[in-house]
Design a protein around this motif. Sequence first.
Motif, mmCIF file in Angstrom:
data_model
loop_
_atom_site.group_PDB
_atom_site.id
_atom_site.type_symbol
_atom_site.label_atom_id
_atom_site.label_comp_id
_atom_site.label_asym_id
_atom_site.label_seq_id
_atom_site.Cartn_x
_atom_site.Cartn_y
_atom_site.Cartn_z
ATOM 1 N N TYR A 1 4.120 6.250 7.093
ATOM 2 C CA TYR A 1 3.432 7.398 7.594
ATOM 3 C C TYR A 1 4.326 8.518 8.272
ATOM 4 O O TYR A 1 4.000 8.997 9.099
ATOM 5 C CB TYR A 1 2.438 6.986 8.716
ATOM 6 C CG TYR A 1 1.326 5.944 7.864
ATOM 7 C CD1 TYR A 1 0.498 6.360 6.684
ATOM 8 C CD2 TYR A 1 1.291 4.557 8.238
ATOM 9 C CE1 TYR A 1 -0.219 5.412 6.089
ATOM 10 C CE2 TYR A 1 0.757 3.645 7.676
ATOM 11 C CZ TYR A 1 -0.189 3.945 6.373
ATOM 12 O OH TYR A 1 -0.874 3.176 5.908
ATOM 13 N N GLY B 1 0.744 -2.158 4.265
ATOM 14 C CA GLY B 1 1.635 -0.673 4.111
ATOM 15 C C GLY B 1 2.625 -0.592 5.369
ATOM 16 O O GLY B 1 3.939 -1.126 5.186
ATOM 17 N N ARG B 2 2.459 -0.334 6.571
ATOM 18 C CA ARG B 2 3.271 -0.115 7.804
ATOM 19 C C ARG B 2 4.192 -1.412 7.865
ATOM 20 O O ARG B 2 5.089 -1.237 8.270
ATOM 21 C CB ARG B 2 2.199 0.369 8.847
ATOM 22 C CG ARG B 2 2.832 0.411 10.171
ATOM 23 C CD ARG B 2 2.105 0.298 11.558
ATOM 24 N NE ARG B 2 0.799 1.057 11.015
ATOM 25 C CZ ARG B 2 0.184 2.439 11.266
ATOM 26 N NH1 ARG B 2 1.179 3.216 11.873
ATOM 27 N NH2 ARG B 2 -0.683 2.646 11.052
ATOM 28 N N SER C 1 -6.600 -0.371 10.857
ATOM 29 C CA SER C 1 -4.958 -0.127 10.873
ATOM 30 C C SER C 1 -4.202 -0.671 12.088
ATOM 31 O O SER C 1 -4.918 -0.401 13.248
ATOM 32 C CB SER C 1 -4.694 1.243 10.297
ATOM 33 O OG SER C 1 -3.444 1.256 9.880
ATOM 34 N N LYS D 1 0.630 4.442 -0.010
ATOM 35 C CA LYS D 1 0.359 5.655 1.071
ATOM 36 C C LYS D 1 1.326 5.298 2.507
ATOM 37 O O LYS D 1 1.604 6.393 2.798
ATOM 38 C CB LYS D 1 -1.173 5.699 1.187
ATOM 39 C CG LYS D 1 -1.657 5.264 2.459
ATOM 40 C CD LYS D 1 -3.099 5.609 2.776
ATOM 41 C CE LYS D 1 -3.629 5.079 4.021
ATOM 42 N NZ LYS D 1 -4.192 3.688 3.947
ATOM 43 N N GLY E 1 -3.089 -3.465 7.524
ATOM 44 C CA GLY E 1 -3.632 -3.106 8.901
ATOM 45 C C GLY E 1 -2.641 -3.848 9.782
ATOM 46 O O GLY E 1 -2.992 -3.838 11.073
ATOM 47 N N ALA F 1 -8.030 2.087 -4.209
ATOM 48 C CA ALA F 1 -8.903 2.324 -3.292
ATOM 49 C C ALA F 1 -8.925 3.655 -2.827
ATOM 50 O O ALA F 1 -8.086 4.493 -2.953
ATOM 51 C CB ALA F 1 -8.851 1.552 -1.951
ATOM 52 N N GLU G 1 -3.005 -6.730 1.319
ATOM 53 C CA GLU G 1 -2.110 -5.306 1.069
ATOM 54 C C GLU G 1 -1.759 -4.696 2.297
ATOM 55 O O GLU G 1 -2.487 -4.483 3.032
ATOM 56 C CB GLU G 1 -2.922 -4.513 0.199
ATOM 57 C CG GLU G 1 -4.343 -4.257 0.601
ATOM 58 C CD GLU G 1 -4.984 -3.316 -0.096
ATOM 59 O OE1 GLU G 1 -4.878 -3.114 -1.362
ATOM 60 O OE2 GLU G 1 -6.107 -2.679 0.409
ATOM 61 N N PHE H 1 -11.273 -4.094 4.364
ATOM 62 C CA PHE H 1 -10.078 -3.549 5.080
ATOM 63 C C PHE H 1 -10.611 -3.090 6.330
ATOM 64 O O PHE H 1 -11.187 -1.833 6.446
ATOM 65 C CB PHE H 1 -9.521 -2.496 4.204
ATOM 66 C CG PHE H 1 -8.209 -1.749 5.008
ATOM 67 C CD1 PHE H 1 -7.390 -2.554 5.779
ATOM 68 C CD2 PHE H 1 -8.120 -0.575 4.792
ATOM 69 C CE1 PHE H 1 -6.253 -1.974 6.370
ATOM 70 C CE2 PHE H 1 -7.024 -0.044 5.504
ATOM 71 C CZ PHE H 1 -6.100 -0.500 6.080
ATOM 72 N N ALA I 1 0.961 -1.091 0.058
ATOM 73 C CA ALA I 1 0.027 0.058 0.006
ATOM 74 C C ALA I 1 0.977 1.325 -0.085
ATOM 75 O O ALA I 1 1.516 1.523 0.905
ATOM 76 C CB ALA I 1 -1.045 0.067 1.475
ATOM 77 N N HIS J 1 -12.951 -6.386 -1.558
ATOM 78 C CA HIS J 1 -12.030 -5.646 -0.817
ATOM 79 C C HIS J 1 -12.701 -5.285 0.493
ATOM 80 O O HIS J 1 -13.772 -4.680 0.669
ATOM 81 C CB HIS J 1 -11.556 -4.628 -1.518
ATOM 82 C CG HIS J 1 -10.308 -4.003 -0.916
ATOM 83 N ND1 HIS J 1 -10.378 -2.421 -0.587
ATOM 84 C CD2 HIS J 1 -9.495 -4.174 -0.138
ATOM 85 C CE1 HIS J 1 -9.399 -2.117 0.121
ATOM 86 N NE2 HIS J 1 -8.674 -3.030 0.577
#
Length: 401
Positions: A381, A279-280, A199, A60, A237, A102, A277, A196, A58, A194
């Motif tokens: 982030y 991110g963090r 997070s 972002k 998440g 998304a 998916e 989600f 992800a 999807h």
Amino acid sequence: MNGFDVRDGELVIGGMTLSALAERVGRTPFYAHDARRIAARVAEVRAALPPAARLHYAVKANPLPALVTHLCGLVDGLDVASGGELALALRSGGQGAHMSFAGPAKQAAELEQSVAAGVLVNIESFREVPLLAAASERLGRAARVAVRVNPDFELRGAGMAMGGGPKPFGVDAEQVPALLRAIGSAGLAFEGFHVFPGSQMLHGERLAVLIEQSWRLVQQLAQDAPGPLQHVNLGGGWGIPYTEADRPLNLLPVSQALAAVQTALQREAPGARLVIELGRYLVGEAGVYVARVIDRKVSRGEVFLVTDGGLHHNLAATGNFGQVIRRHYPLVVGNRMDTAEREHVSVVGPLCTPLDRFAERVALAPAQPGDLVVVFQSGAYGASASPSAFLGHPACADVLV
Ligand SMILES: *Cc1c(COP(=O)(O)O)cnc(C)c1O
């Protein structure tokens, strides 16, 4: 120290001692992201996923182009959340066919861009259907779509809830059958769902329950789908520890839950892909933020290390990015790792606001102006999620090493 080696009394990042790295970057403050640690984390996640599952990144969480390019070589696809991220992902080596998009408030131009690039659009509103139909017609190719569902079950254990109850994200589960009919009549290329739910989840057992609940919801909704189920995205998440009170996520129950979903999916919809998916979890622990001590002040008995870095670059590390309780991220004086002596200091930034504070009375090696404070867990982030224009200080450097 937080997964980084120490050599000659200094933290080692990307194979370099901190002071050598600072010389190479040429200025402070800066972010540095360790490419090898990211690769190691991806391998760890792969080992926990069923072999057939796809792993997406992800964007972002950290849109640094070099980092996105690095991840393109490691994961199976990218998730973007704006037309800007989509353009960046394409420039950084991502392929449209392996991307999903998304986000609420998708605009006509962003949807056209997605259809043109062959990106899978996670529909979050009835409003997107006629826009996608128009783009499909104009471009001569049917938009690839999935439905982002706002689940009907309650979410527990997430740092930030993204689903359940009233939410601007996704379409409420009870409205999904009508949305699926609209997608079918508009002739869009339906692929799947999807979900989600949230997070920064640190509780493996609860995350496993959410995965099971999400899958059951998908099974139920798929009965009204206008085409075969080809794609099930169970979101990101997965959390990382930020303070000593946090325990790392236990992947075992998550891994077991995903294996069960993969088996059921294979039985009910052979060939359909299961996508995760993250991110963090992929980048958060591989990145540090480094600031130089500019001043050391004593005010009524309290020592303040005043640095050139602050909330304008690393908002989350100052506890101001949606955290309920203000807690500081782990930090060290990265060029004094061999010093056993400790003094209690507050570490603050250069901005004229009391919010600009990385730590309050923490035990650190005694530091002087010129020393380098390292804030760990800063890979996600960070720069892109901070108000860089606030107070007019220079932008920070941001490197992958
Ligand atoms: C933000 C976001 C992610 C990544 O969340 P993390 O908590 O960083 O894993 C994944 N998918 C979507 C749709 C998102 O908006």
